[in-house]
Design a protein around this motif. Sequence first.
Motif, PDB file in Angstrom:
ATOM      1  N   ASP A  29     125.635  38.754  78.091  1.00  0.00           N
ATOM      2  CA  ASP A  29     126.791  38.171  77.423  1.00  0.00           C
ATOM      3  C   ASP A  29     127.167  36.917  78.198  1.00  0.00           C
ATOM      4  N   LEU A  30     127.941  36.052  77.560  1.00  0.00           N
ATOM      5  CA  LEU A  30     128.329  34.820  78.244  1.00  0.00           C
ATOM      6  C   LEU A  30     129.766  34.462  77.933  1.00  0.00           C
ATOM      7  N   LYS A  31     130.342  33.667  78.825  1.00  0.00           N
ATOM      8  CA  LYS A  31     131.646  33.055  78.644  1.00  0.00           C
ATOM      9  C   LYS A  31     131.559  31.622  79.149  1.00  0.00           C
ATOM     10  N   ILE A  32     132.372  30.745  78.567  1.00  0.00           N
ATOM     11  CA  ILE A  32     132.528  29.383  79.070  1.00  0.00           C
ATOM     12  C   ILE A  32     133.945  29.298  79.628  1.00  0.00           C
ATOM     13  N   LEU A  33     134.060  29.092  80.941  1.00  0.00           N
ATOM     14  CA  LEU A  33     135.349  29.210  81.623  1.00  0.00           C
ATOM     15  C   LEU A  33     135.802  27.877  82.218  1.00  0.00           C
ATOM     16  N   ASP A  34     137.138  27.678  82.230  1.00  0.00           N
ATOM     17  CA  ASP A  34     137.677  26.505  82.903  1.00  0.00           C
ATOM     18  C   ASP A  34     137.830  26.796  84.397  1.00  0.00           C
ATOM     19  N   ASP A  35     138.386  25.846  85.141  1.00  0.00           N
ATOM     20  CA  ASP A  35     138.480  25.997  86.601  1.00  0.00           C
ATOM     21  C   ASP A  35     139.412  27.130  87.015  1.00  0.00           C
ATOM     22  N   ASP A  36     140.270  27.577  86.092  1.00  0.00           N
ATOM     23  CA  ASP A  36     141.193  28.677  86.392  1.00  0.00           C
ATOM     24  C   ASP A  36     140.646  30.032  85.954  1.00  0.00           C
ATOM     25  N   GLY A  37     139.408  30.038  85.430  1.00  0.00           N
ATOM     26  CA  GLY A  37     138.793  31.288  85.000  1.00  0.00           C
ATOM     27  C   GLY A  37     139.153  31.717  83.597  1.00  0.00           C
ATOM     28  N   ASN A  38     139.734  30.826  82.809  1.00  0.00           N
ATOM     29  CA  ASN A  38     140.100  31.131  81.426  1.00  0.00           C
ATOM     30  C   ASN A  38     139.013  30.629  80.473  1.00  0.00           C
ATOM     31  N   GLU A  39     138.774  31.393  79.402  1.00  0.00           N
ATOM     32  CA  GLU A  39     137.799  30.962  78.413  1.00  0.00           C
ATOM     33  C   GLU A  39     138.298  29.735  77.666  1.00  0.00           C
ATOM     34  N   VAL A  40     137.406  28.762  77.489  1.00  0.00           N
ATOM     35  CA  VAL A  40     137.760  27.572  76.727  1.00  0.00           C
ATOM     36  C   VAL A  40     137.418  27.802  75.259  1.00  0.00           C
ATOM     37  N   THR A  41     137.969  26.994  74.390  1.00  0.00           N
ATOM     38  CA  THR A  41     137.646  27.095  72.971  1.00  0.00           C
ATOM     39  C   THR A  41     136.274  26.486  72.716  1.00  0.00           C
ATOM     40  N   GLU A  43     134.584  22.879  73.856  1.00  0.00           N
ATOM     41  CA  GLU A  43     135.123  22.340  75.100  1.00  0.00           C
ATOM     42  C   GLU A  43     134.176  22.642  76.263  1.00  0.00           C
ATOM     43  N   VAL A  44     134.192  21.758  77.254  1.00  0.00           N
ATOM     44  CA  VAL A  44     133.318  21.909  78.413  1.00  0.00           C
ATOM     45  C   VAL A  44     133.930  22.878  79.418  1.00  0.00           C
ATOM     46  N   GLY A  45     133.096  23.776  79.920  1.00  0.00           N
ATOM     47  CA  GLY A  45     133.498  24.706  80.967  1.00  0.00           C
ATOM     48  C   GLY A  45     132.266  25.206  81.699  1.00  0.00           C
ATOM     49  N   GLU A  46     132.456  26.105  82.653  1.00  0.00           N
ATOM     50  CA  GLU A  46     131.322  26.623  83.417  1.00  0.00           C
ATOM     51  C   GLU A  46     130.690  27.810  82.693  1.00  0.00           C
ATOM     52  N   LEU A  47     129.392  27.737  82.511  1.00  0.00           N
ATOM     53  CA  LEU A  47     128.650  28.834  81.892  1.00  0.00           C
ATOM     54  C   LEU A  47     128.624  30.024  82.848  1.00  0.00           C
ATOM     55  N   THR A  48     129.088  31.168  82.357  1.00  0.00           N
ATOM     56  CA  THR A  48     129.195  32.382  83.160  1.00  0.00           C
ATOM     57  C   THR A  48     128.519  33.507  82.393  1.00  0.00           C
ATOM     58  N   GLU A  99     132.297  37.152  89.842  1.00  0.00           N
ATOM     59  CA  GLU A  99     133.696  37.435  89.530  1.00  0.00           C
ATOM     60  C   GLU A  99     133.712  38.588  88.535  1.00  0.00           C
ATOM     61  N   GLY A 100     134.032  39.796  89.006  1.00  0.00           N
ATOM     62  CA  GLY A 100     134.084  40.953  88.114  1.00  0.00           C
ATOM     63  C   GLY A 100     132.767  41.253  87.437  1.00  0.00           C
ATOM     64  N   GLY A 101     131.664  41.026  88.139  1.00  0.00           N
ATOM     65  CA  GLY A 101     130.349  41.285  87.562  1.00  0.00           C
ATOM     66  C   GLY A 101     129.765  40.121  86.797  1.00  0.00           C
ATOM     67  N   TRP A 102     130.539  39.057  86.626  1.00  0.00           N
ATOM     68  CA  TRP A 102     130.076  37.863  85.919  1.00  0.00           C
ATOM     69  C   TRP A 102     129.549  36.852  86.928  1.00  0.00           C
ATOM     70  N   LEU A 103     128.388  36.274  86.633  1.00  0.00           N
ATOM     71  CA  LEU A 103     127.759  35.288  87.498  1.00  0.00           C
ATOM     72  C   LEU A 103     128.166  33.883  87.073  1.00  0.00           C
ATOM     73  N   LYS A 104     128.781  33.149  87.984  1.00  0.00           N
ATOM     74  CA  LYS A 104     129.137  31.749  87.739  1.00  0.00           C
ATOM     75  C   LYS A 104     127.903  30.894  88.044  1.00  0.00           C
ATOM     76  N   THR A 105     127.366  30.255  87.008  1.00  0.00           N
ATOM     77  CA  THR A 105     126.067  29.604  87.123  1.00  0.00           C
ATOM     78  C   THR A 105     126.118  28.231  87.777  1.00  0.00           C
ATOM     79  N   GLY A 106     127.284  27.586  87.762  1.00  0.00           N
ATOM     80  CA  GLY A 106     127.355  26.220  88.257  1.00  0.00           C
ATOM     81  C   GLY A 106     126.968  25.188  87.217  1.00  0.00           C
ATOM     82  N   ASP A 107     126.610  25.641  86.005  1.00  0.00           N
ATOM     83  CA  ASP A 107     126.265  24.729  84.916  1.00  0.00           C
ATOM     84  C   ASP A 107     127.474  24.530  84.006  1.00  0.00           C
ATOM     85  N   LEU A 108     127.784  23.292  83.697  1.00  0.00           N
ATOM     86  CA  LEU A 108     128.825  22.978  82.733  1.00  0.00           C
ATOM     87  C   LEU A 108     128.204  22.960  81.345  1.00  0.00           C
TER      88      LEU A 108
END
Length: 246
Positions: free
Chosen positions: A97-109, A112-117, A139-148
Amino acid sequence: INKERVTRFLGVPTQSAELMQAAKRMGDDLKTLEYIGSGGAKRPAAQVAELDETFPRATVASGWGMTETNAVGLGIAGPDYAERPGSAGRLLPPLQDLKILDDDGNEVTNGEVGELTVKSPANMRCYLNKPDATKEVFEGGWLKTGDLATLDDDGYVTIVDRKKDMILTGGYNVYPAEIERVLAAHPAVALAAVGKQPDDIKGEIAKAYVVLKTGMNATEAEMIVHCRETLAAYKCPRAVQFVDDV
């Protein structure tokens, strides 16, 4: 390839670009090739249609994955790739599964650009003997990839750039990969890479490194004007250096 009747070619995008240029010079469309895949870096969107034209019998494909994900990630091929040449593809279900997160860890719409997790049983457990580095990317089992990246409504992901590669120029965020895609669309350009250099006024500015196609010519001014036709002025490189390889 002809001698051994090779059917599948896999490599970084630079290798498929060089294969294409060689095939054009030789006047050979490598009839046995059925599949041309890439990974390790994002293929410039302009190359997708050119590869389709040069190798009409081959399915052109790309994907995204990391060592930390055991290469499991995103994939795109064939007509889907031709329609969305800038995309890295969609998830390979049902493993992740994936999420796109902002710098505060919130999912973006979507859009919008965010970090692929990503979350997956294929993800690594840890960096060996590096607990601090492991804690930094999980973060809670989610891997922050470093890719925007961005996510569209159909589930296709577009990788914008590496988070650490972003250029901060005059208060604006500039993504080198966006400039590289525009440069690669110029008919004289074989390969392009963009880096950053310090600037007393803007903090950082973009500098482009360009490899020209065999027999083609271009000037620094021409490359900058080409970028300005598509990109906002603050995104355009302030310098272009022509090199033999990038």
